[in-house]
Design a protein around this motif. Sequence first.
Motif, PDB file in Angstrom:
ATOM      1  N   TRP A 305       0.822  -1.221  -0.176  1.00 37.38           N
ATOM      2  CA  TRP A 305       0.125  -0.150   0.639  1.00 37.38           C
ATOM      3  C   TRP A 305       0.435   1.626   0.220  1.00 37.38           C
ATOM      4  O   TRP A 305       0.258   2.026  -0.744  1.00 37.38           O
ATOM      5  CB  TRP A 305      -0.950  -0.409   1.052  1.00 37.38           C
ATOM      6  CG  TRP A 305      -2.169   1.832   1.423  1.00 37.38           C
ATOM      7  CD1 TRP A 305      -2.967   1.488   0.839  1.00 37.38           C
ATOM      8  CD2 TRP A 305      -1.641   2.453   1.912  1.00 37.38           C
ATOM      9  NE1 TRP A 305      -3.315   2.756   0.878  1.00 37.38           N
ATOM     10  CE2 TRP A 305      -2.359   2.763   1.805  1.00 37.38           C
ATOM     11  CE3 TRP A 305      -0.876   1.951   2.914  1.00 37.38           C
ATOM     12  CZ2 TRP A 305      -2.736   4.967   2.317  1.00 37.38           C
ATOM     13  CZ3 TRP A 305      -0.434   3.796   3.811  1.00 37.38           C
ATOM     14  CH2 TRP A 305      -1.556   5.103   3.996  1.00 37.38           C
ATOM     15  N   ARG A 306       2.100   1.589   1.044  1.00 40.59           N
ATOM     16  CA  ARG A 306       2.914   2.934   0.762  1.00 40.59           C
ATOM     17  C   ARG A 306       3.373   2.694  -0.695  1.00 40.59           C
ATOM     18  O   ARG A 306       3.767   3.615  -0.456  1.00 40.59           O
ATOM     19  CB  ARG A 306       3.875   2.314   2.041  1.00 40.59           C
ATOM     20  CG  ARG A 306       3.420   2.479   3.445  1.00 40.59           C
ATOM     21  CD  ARG A 306       4.201   2.486   4.278  1.00 40.59           C
ATOM     22  NE  ARG A 306       5.188   0.893   4.769  1.00 40.59           N
ATOM     23  CZ  ARG A 306       5.445   0.512   5.551  1.00 40.59           C
ATOM     24  NH1 ARG A 306       4.051   0.586   6.117  1.00 40.59           N
ATOM     25  NH2 ARG A 306       6.162  -0.743   5.642  1.00 40.59           N
ATOM     26  N   LEU A 307       3.433   1.720  -1.002  1.00 42.89           N
ATOM     27  CA  LEU A 307       5.193   1.450  -2.456  1.00 42.89           C
ATOM     28  C   LEU A 307       3.819   2.177  -3.071  1.00 42.89           C
ATOM     29  O   LEU A 307       3.805   2.852  -4.184  1.00 42.89           O
ATOM     30  CB  LEU A 307       5.372   0.214  -2.632  1.00 42.89           C
ATOM     31  CG  LEU A 307       5.868   0.047  -3.687  1.00 42.89           C
ATOM     32  CD1 LEU A 307       7.123   0.423  -3.906  1.00 42.89           C
ATOM     33  CD2 LEU A 307       6.039  -1.479  -3.997  1.00 42.89           C
ATOM     34  N   SER A 308       2.392   1.688  -3.224  1.00 38.29           N
ATOM     35  CA  SER A 308       1.422   2.424  -4.204  1.00 38.29           C
ATOM     36  C   SER A 308       1.460   4.064  -3.930  1.00 38.29           C
ATOM     37  O   SER A 308       1.166   4.478  -5.146  1.00 38.29           O
ATOM     38  CB  SER A 308       0.390   1.016  -5.016  1.00 38.29           C
ATOM     39  OG  SER A 308       0.387   0.267  -4.457  1.00 38.29           O
ATOM     40  N   ARG A 309       0.906   3.983  -2.934  1.00 35.55           N
ATOM     41  CA  ARG A 309       0.315   5.258  -2.865  1.00 35.55           C
ATOM     42  C   ARG A 309       1.374   6.425  -2.714  1.00 35.55           C
ATOM     43  O   ARG A 309       2.012   7.809  -3.223  1.00 35.55           O
ATOM     44  CB  ARG A 309       0.503   5.486  -0.984  1.00 35.55           C
ATOM     45  CG  ARG A 309      -0.360   6.982  -0.628  1.00 35.55           C
ATOM     46  CD  ARG A 309      -0.347   7.432   0.926  1.00 35.55           C
ATOM     47  NE  ARG A 309       0.099   7.907   1.594  1.00 35.55           N
ATOM     48  CZ  ARG A 309       0.616   8.651   2.192  1.00 35.55           C
ATOM     49  NH1 ARG A 309       1.844   7.741   2.367  1.00 35.55           N
ATOM     50  NH2 ARG A 309       0.817   9.714   2.609  1.00 35.55           N
ATOM     51  N   ASN A 310       2.751   6.335  -2.595  1.00 35.83           N
ATOM     52  CA  ASN A 310       3.695   6.848  -2.869  1.00 35.83           C
ATOM     53  C   ASN A 310       4.784   6.695  -4.598  1.00 35.83           C
ATOM     54  O   ASN A 310       5.273   6.986  -5.132  1.00 35.83           O
ATOM     55  CB  ASN A 310       5.696   6.762  -2.209  1.00 35.83           C
ATOM     56  CG  ASN A 310       5.375   7.159  -0.842  1.00 35.83           C
ATOM     57  OD1 ASN A 310       5.251   8.575  -0.801  1.00 35.83           O
ATOM     58  ND2 ASN A 310       5.028   6.157   0.062  1.00 35.83           N
ATOM     59  N   SER A 311       4.002   5.838  -4.934  1.00 36.51           N
ATOM     60  CA  SER A 311       4.198   5.836  -6.840  1.00 36.51           C
ATOM     61  C   SER A 311       3.386   6.935  -7.456  1.00 36.51           C
ATOM     62  O   SER A 311       3.003   6.696  -8.647  1.00 36.51           O
ATOM     63  CB  SER A 311       3.983   4.481  -7.314  1.00 36.51           C
ATOM     64  OG  SER A 311       4.717   3.883  -6.866  1.00 36.51           O
TER      65      SER A 311
END
Length: 468
Positions: A305-311
């Motif tokens: 989720w954090r990876l997707s959000r910061n992308s």
Amino acid sequence: MRLFSMYGWVRRRHQLGMRGRSLLEAPWAAGAVLLLCVAVAMLLANLPATAVYYRHLLETDLSLKISSPDGVIDWVFPRGMTVEKFINDGLMVIFFFSVGLEIKREIVCGQLSSFRRAILPVLAALGGMIAPAIVFLSFNAGTPTANGWGIPTATDIAFAIGILSLMGDRVPVSLKIFLTALAIADDLGAIVVIALFYGGAVEWGCLLLAVAIMVGVYIIKVLGETRAMYYLVPAVVVWGLFYYSGVHSTISGVAMAMLIPMKPRYSRAYFEHKTAALMRTLRRAGASHGGIPETLERNYLQYLWRLSRNSVGLSYRLEERLFPYVNFLIIPIFALANAGVTIGSPDYFHIFSNSSEAGWLGAGIFFGLLVGKPLGIFLTSWIAVRTKLAEMPQGASWRMLLAVACLGGIGFTMSIFVDSLAFADLEVVNRGKIAILGGSAAAALLGITLILLFSRKQRRQTEKPAAR
């Protein structure tokens, strides 16, 4: 595997949430809520049982006061902050911040991102601001209400796009895009008008400090910072400085929106690489343990989720998150606070009459919205296309463009906002609001009628050759 059963649960929750979300994202929904709030505000302001309480609530003081018995300490912040002022100078900053994010997106990668895309809606928006101002001044030049020339120059995008969506395929998609881009350019023009002509005496110390903070934020952006706190915390400070500077505080929302980075923290290549590595790790963990442990599954899902959000760029994330709050909370609250016109006498509805207090204010606003706005948009577009400076929207006719231009005369939100800034006399402000409501309703009805009429004629013309 438990991971995929969890994915199924998340997907079901997502589908249930999307039903409510699809309603919120319907183009007509924001306009419908706004119309309901206008009706409620009018009732609250005029029913004997609620009128006094409605006015008292809006005039309630929200300032924080600290004072000592000897009078040495006497501190008030923010000075003069009532409920109504909090809505117009506080909550509306979030609305203008959202508008700023939308304008920036359109300029960077949307309908205003190139000269060929932007020139027609920008010129049409410019004509749609100059013409109604001229119409207004033709009624009010040299009168005490001449300062209200900016009232009929704005388009309410929520109402205009909402009506277009209800028209379905009667209006070409290219004209829907044209009106959306026009309304966004129009919003930018309205912001400039408010900043230049409807502020107070400028306190240069506060303004220069606000500019210095914005320069610091810009430097942080250039250095690659993408975390929200480094932009939102300074935005609150800048709002406070603008509030005391004399430049209308809502402008701070637009200024700070332009500094929000659109570039994501993680690139697409990095996202794809980390996602693929994560899935390989999950498969290995599942094979070695006979299933993925719950703690590991939860940690990996949070990391994903954090990876997707910061992308996704911060600007896009903020715009998406603010959308429902702006359209279904802030703008309705603004309507509840500002559309409640107390009808002191039947004379309020005589918007075409001249009065000692308001002059020809009502006539100037009404005809500025109903006549000036559509003619300004249409004639400027016609000149731009005929001189080959711009291209006609694909599949559009001049008749349908005129019909869509009439919807540009729906002023409502921005017009009421400028009306409240232009005059100090509450009676004059209320007379202006009545004219705004009347002119916007007339422009909407005219636009709908012309769209239905022209689309019917166009269908008949296309059916005749087919019948032969």
